[in-house]
Design a protein around this motif. Structure first.
Motif, PDB file in Angstrom:
ATOM      1  N   SER A  60       0.840  -1.198   0.000  1.00 12.97           N
ATOM      2  CA  SER A  60       0.000   0.000   0.000  1.00 12.97           C
ATOM      3  C   SER A  60       0.874   1.247   0.000  1.00 12.97           C
ATOM      4  O   SER A  60       2.053   1.200   0.360  1.00 12.97           O
ATOM      5  CB  SER A  60      -0.934   0.005   1.219  1.00 12.97           C
ATOM      6  OG  SER A  60      -0.183   0.066   2.407  1.00 12.97           O
ATOM      7  N   THR A  61       0.312   2.356  -0.412  1.00 10.58           N
ATOM      8  CA  THR A  61       1.050   3.615  -0.498  1.00 10.58           C
ATOM      9  C   THR A  61       1.726   3.943   0.832  1.00 10.58           C
ATOM     10  O   THR A  61       1.129   3.812   1.887  1.00 10.58           O
ATOM     11  CB  THR A  61       0.100   4.753  -0.886  1.00 10.58           C
ATOM     12  OG1 THR A  61      -0.498   4.443  -2.136  1.00 10.58           O
ATOM     13  CG2 THR A  61       0.844   6.069  -0.999  1.00 10.58           C
ATOM     14  N   GLY A  62       2.951   4.375   0.762  1.00  9.26           N
ATOM     15  CA  GLY A  62       3.722   4.700   1.954  1.00  9.26           C
ATOM     16  C   GLY A  62       5.192   4.678   1.606  1.00  9.26           C
ATOM     17  O   GLY A  62       5.574   4.556   0.440  1.00  9.26           O
ATOM     18  N   CYS A  63       6.045   4.788   2.610  1.00  6.61           N
ATOM     19  CA  CYS A  63       7.493   4.788   2.377  1.00  6.61           C
ATOM     20  C   CYS A  63       7.928   3.612   1.519  1.00  6.61           C
ATOM     21  O   CYS A  63       8.685   3.760   0.566  1.00  6.61           O
ATOM     22  CB  CYS A  63       8.240   4.710   3.709  1.00  6.61           C
ATOM     23  SG  CYS A  63       8.139   6.176   4.712  1.00  6.61           S
ATOM     24  N   MET A  64       7.458   2.430   1.869  1.00  4.81           N
ATOM     25  CA  MET A  64       7.967   1.226   1.222  1.00  4.81           C
ATOM     26  C   MET A  64       7.399   1.007  -0.177  1.00  4.81           C
ATOM     27  O   MET A  64       7.945   0.228  -0.940  1.00  4.81           O
ATOM     28  CB  MET A  64       7.689  -0.003   2.094  1.00  4.81           C
ATOM     29  CG  MET A  64       8.528  -0.060   3.340  1.00  4.81           C
ATOM     30  SD  MET A  64      10.316  -0.083   2.999  1.00  4.81           S
ATOM     31  CE  MET A  64      10.758   1.621   3.284  1.00  4.81           C
ATOM     32  N   TYR A  65       6.327   1.678  -0.516  1.00 10.96           N
ATOM     33  CA  TYR A  65       5.893   1.627  -1.921  1.00 10.96           C
ATOM     34  C   TYR A  65       6.675   2.657  -2.732  1.00 10.96           C
ATOM     35  O   TYR A  65       7.260   2.356  -3.762  1.00 10.96           O
ATOM     36  CB  TYR A  65       4.400   1.888  -2.058  1.00 10.96           C
ATOM     37  CG  TYR A  65       4.044   2.180  -3.495  1.00 10.96           C
ATOM     38  CD1 TYR A  65       4.150   1.184  -4.458  1.00 10.96           C
ATOM     39  CD2 TYR A  65       3.692   3.458  -3.912  1.00 10.96           C
ATOM     40  CE1 TYR A  65       3.895   1.443  -5.795  1.00 10.96           C
ATOM     41  CE2 TYR A  65       3.429   3.731  -5.239  1.00 10.96           C
ATOM     42  CZ  TYR A  65       3.533   2.712  -6.182  1.00 10.96           C
ATOM     43  OH  TYR A  65       3.281   2.980  -7.496  1.00 10.96           O
ATOM     44  N   VAL A  66       6.710   3.879  -2.256  1.00 13.88           N
ATOM     45  CA  VAL A  66       7.346   4.954  -3.015  1.00 13.88           C
ATOM     46  C   VAL A  66       8.837   4.697  -3.204  1.00 13.88           C
ATOM     47  O   VAL A  66       9.405   4.931  -4.280  1.00 13.88           O
ATOM     48  CB  VAL A  66       7.113   6.308  -2.303  1.00 13.88           C
ATOM     49  CG1 VAL A  66       7.894   7.417  -2.973  1.00 13.88           C
ATOM     50  CG2 VAL A  66       5.623   6.640  -2.285  1.00 13.88           C
ATOM     51  N   ALA A  67       9.486   4.177  -2.167  1.00 13.56           N
ATOM     52  CA  ALA A  67      10.928   3.958  -2.246  1.00 13.56           C
ATOM     53  C   ALA A  67      11.297   2.728  -3.061  1.00 13.56           C
ATOM     54  O   ALA A  67      12.390   2.652  -3.620  1.00 13.56           O
ATOM     55  CB  ALA A  67      11.508   3.833  -0.843  1.00 13.56           C
ATOM     56  N   ASN A  68      10.404   1.755  -3.131  1.00 17.84           N
ATOM     57  CA  ASN A  68      10.748   0.476  -3.756  1.00 17.84           C
ATOM     58  C   ASN A  68      10.292   0.340  -5.198  1.00 17.84           C
ATOM     59  O   ASN A  68      10.701  -0.600  -5.888  1.00 17.84           O
ATOM     60  CB  ASN A  68      10.146  -0.674  -2.948  1.00 17.84           C
ATOM     61  CG  ASN A  68      10.686  -0.717  -1.535  1.00 17.84           C
ATOM     62  OD1 ASN A  68      11.795  -0.281  -1.278  1.00 17.84           O
ATOM     63  ND2 ASN A  68       9.897  -1.236  -0.618  1.00 17.84           N
ATOM     64  N   CYS A 119       1.805  -2.698   4.923  1.00 17.91           N
ATOM     65  CA  CYS A 119       1.293  -1.335   5.074  1.00 17.91           C
ATOM     66  C   CYS A 119       2.059  -0.665   6.209  1.00 17.91           C
ATOM     67  O   CYS A 119       2.604  -1.332   7.087  1.00 17.91           O
ATOM     68  CB  CYS A 119      -0.200  -1.338   5.390  1.00 17.91           C
ATOM     69  SG  CYS A 119      -0.650  -2.357   6.811  1.00 17.91           S
ATOM     70  N   GLY A 120       2.104   0.650   6.174  1.00 19.73           N
ATOM     71  CA  GLY A 120       2.693   1.397   7.277  1.00 19.73           C
ATOM     72  C   GLY A 120       1.671   1.593   8.372  1.00 19.73           C
ATOM     73  O   GLY A 120       0.518   1.174   8.263  1.00 19.73           O
ATOM     74  N   ASP A 121       2.081   2.263   9.446  1.00 16.15           N
ATOM     75  CA  ASP A 121       1.138   2.482  10.542  1.00 16.15           C
ATOM     76  C   ASP A 121       0.015   3.438  10.130  1.00 16.15           C
ATOM     77  O   ASP A 121      -1.123   3.291  10.591  1.00 16.15           O
ATOM     78  CB  ASP A 121       1.846   2.996  11.795  1.00 16.15           C
ATOM     79  CG  ASP A 121       2.842   4.110  11.512  1.00 16.15           C
ATOM     80  OD1 ASP A 121       3.800   3.868  10.764  1.00 16.15           O
ATOM     81  OD2 ASP A 121       2.674   5.226  12.044  1.00 16.15           O
ATOM     82  N   GLY A 122       0.319   4.384   9.251  1.00 17.48           N
ATOM     83  CA  GLY A 122      -0.748   5.267   8.770  1.00 17.48           C
ATOM     84  C   GLY A 122      -1.756   4.511   7.927  1.00 17.48           C
ATOM     85  O   GLY A 122      -2.975   4.639   8.100  1.00 17.48           O
ATOM     86  N   GLY A 123      -1.253   3.678   7.013  1.00 18.89           N
ATOM     87  CA  GLY A 123      -2.130   2.911   6.138  1.00 18.89           C
ATOM     88  C   GLY A 123      -2.736   1.693   6.798  1.00 18.89           C
ATOM     89  O   GLY A 123      -3.697   1.127   6.276  1.00 18.89           O
ATOM     90  N   GLY A 124      -2.180   1.276   7.961  1.00 19.64           N
ATOM     91  CA  GLY A 124      -2.693   0.090   8.631  1.00 19.64           C
ATOM     92  C   GLY A 124      -3.437   0.397   9.906  1.00 19.64           C
ATOM     93  O   GLY A 124      -4.629   0.120  10.033  1.00 19.64           O
ATOM     94  N   ALA A 125      -2.765   0.996  10.873  1.00 17.51           N
ATOM     95  CA  ALA A 125      -3.386   1.266  12.170  1.00 17.51           C
ATOM     96  C   ALA A 125      -4.429   2.370  12.093  1.00 17.51           C
ATOM     97  O   ALA A 125      -5.333   2.430  12.924  1.00 17.51           O
ATOM     98  CB  ALA A 125      -2.315   1.643  13.189  1.00 17.51           C
TER      99      ALA A 125
END
Length: 342
Positions: A60-68, A119-125
């Motif tokens: 999902s969108t977040g650091c690990m999507y944008v960076a990867n 997902c990150g904490d914003g996209g998950g929690a």
């Protein structure tokens, strides 16, 4: 008469017995654009290595999507797909459903295929909580949702999230002269909440990649147990937490050894502490003072001795008064003993 749902084949992923037996193959490789010292990148690397090549990754969108993933470029060697910020749960469920339907219709080989949504904490929690909750109620689909938690919306300039710890300096909670502490809420208990509220979910765990072998084995167990599962990973973030990138591994360890981040797993409704957390609970390892963890991070540089004492008191309360530290924030009148927990 009730029928048991038919699930697709479940992979058999035995735990790694030591670092020497971990395969050398990489499924998350060089070329990503994460920050120096990014623990979330390590999560992706070890998560994919633990899962193996027959896996589908949904980010999902977040650091690990944008960076990867960039235009015509990705660090993923295995199939991957981008999904929207709050959609890790629904994307994982839809993918698992699609695989099951294709296998049933004979349009693809019937075999175990790992479905992992991160997902990150914003996209998950925060934004994705409803979708994750709904997904964990479907016992007939195999999937893992892994939430990498850097305790802020780090992709969009370090805004406050439901996982941001008390008092932390973020772009939404900067300390000032008039009001030093802008953020008064305590961190959301994501893993404990999902474990307690989803009886059909066979496996929920917390991990810390500073203890990489243990974390990888949690991933392998989650993928091998059948049905929807959830893992919550604490990820030190040099940019958001404001520290020298060389300290990422140390901060991950300190989060556990100071008791701030308890390691546990709930398997088939049975909860157990593991690693250093179990040693602390059994009195074999002395829990360190939280100031050792907090004062290495610039986001807590505005803390006074009073603030540090308050944070310490909250952690002490979790360990001394909660029914189970990090999991169940209730107490009993019968003097529940931590060392009674296996």
């Amino acid at each position: 008469m009730a029928t048991i749902p038919e699930i697709q084949p479940i992979p058999k992923l035995d735990p790694f017995k030591g670092m020497k037996v971990i395969p050398l193959d990489e499924y998350f490789t060089s070329g990503h654009r994460t920050c120096q010292g990014c623990e979330s990148a390590l999560v992706m690397k070890l998560m994919a290595k633990a899962a193996g090549p027959r896996s589908i990754i949904l980010g999902s969108t977040g650091c690990m999507y944008v960076a990867n993933t960039t235009y015509y470029s990705t660090s993923w060697v295995i199939p991957w797909m981008h999904t929207q910020l709050g959609s890790s749960g629904s994307a994982a469920l839809g993918t698992a459903m699609g695989l099951k339907a294709l296998m049933r219709k004979g349009k693809m080989k019937t075999e175990p295929i790992n479905v992992i949504a991160f997902c990150g904490d914003g996209g998950g929690a925060d934004m994705g909580l409803a979708a994750i909750s709904a997904t964990l109620t479907h016992p007939d689909y195999n999937l893992l949702i892994l939430m990498y938690d850097n305790e802020s919306y780090a992709n969009t300039d370090i805004q406050l999230s439901g996982s941001t710890p008390y008092g932390a300096n973020t772009t939404f909670s900067p300390p000032g002269k008039v009001k030093r502490i802008m953020h008064h809420r305590w961190k959301k208990n994501m893993a404990g909440m999902l474990a307690a509220g989803h009886p059909e979910c066979k496996y929920v765990a917390t991990v810390d990649m500073s203890y990489g072998l243990q974390a990888m084995n949690c991933v392998r167990k989650a993928l091998s147990i059948g049905g929807p599962t959830f893992i919550h990973s604490l990820d030190p973030c040099p940019k958001g937490w404001d520290y020298d990138p060389i300290q990422s591994h140390e901060l991950g360890e300190l989060a556990v050894t100071t008791g701030v981040w308890p390691l546990y797993e709930v398997e088939h409704g049975v909860l157990k502490l593991y690693g250093k957390t179990k040693e602390i609970a059994e009195g074999r390892y002395k829990r360190g003072p939280v100031r050792e963890y907090l004062l290495k991070q610039g986001r807590f540089a505005h803390f006074t001795e009073e603030d540090l004492a308050y944070f310490q008191s909250k952690i002490d309360q979790m360990w001394e008064k909660w029914l189970i530290p990090g999991v169940i924030p209730f107490s009993t009148d019968k003097g529940f003993k931590l060392n009674q927990l296996e």
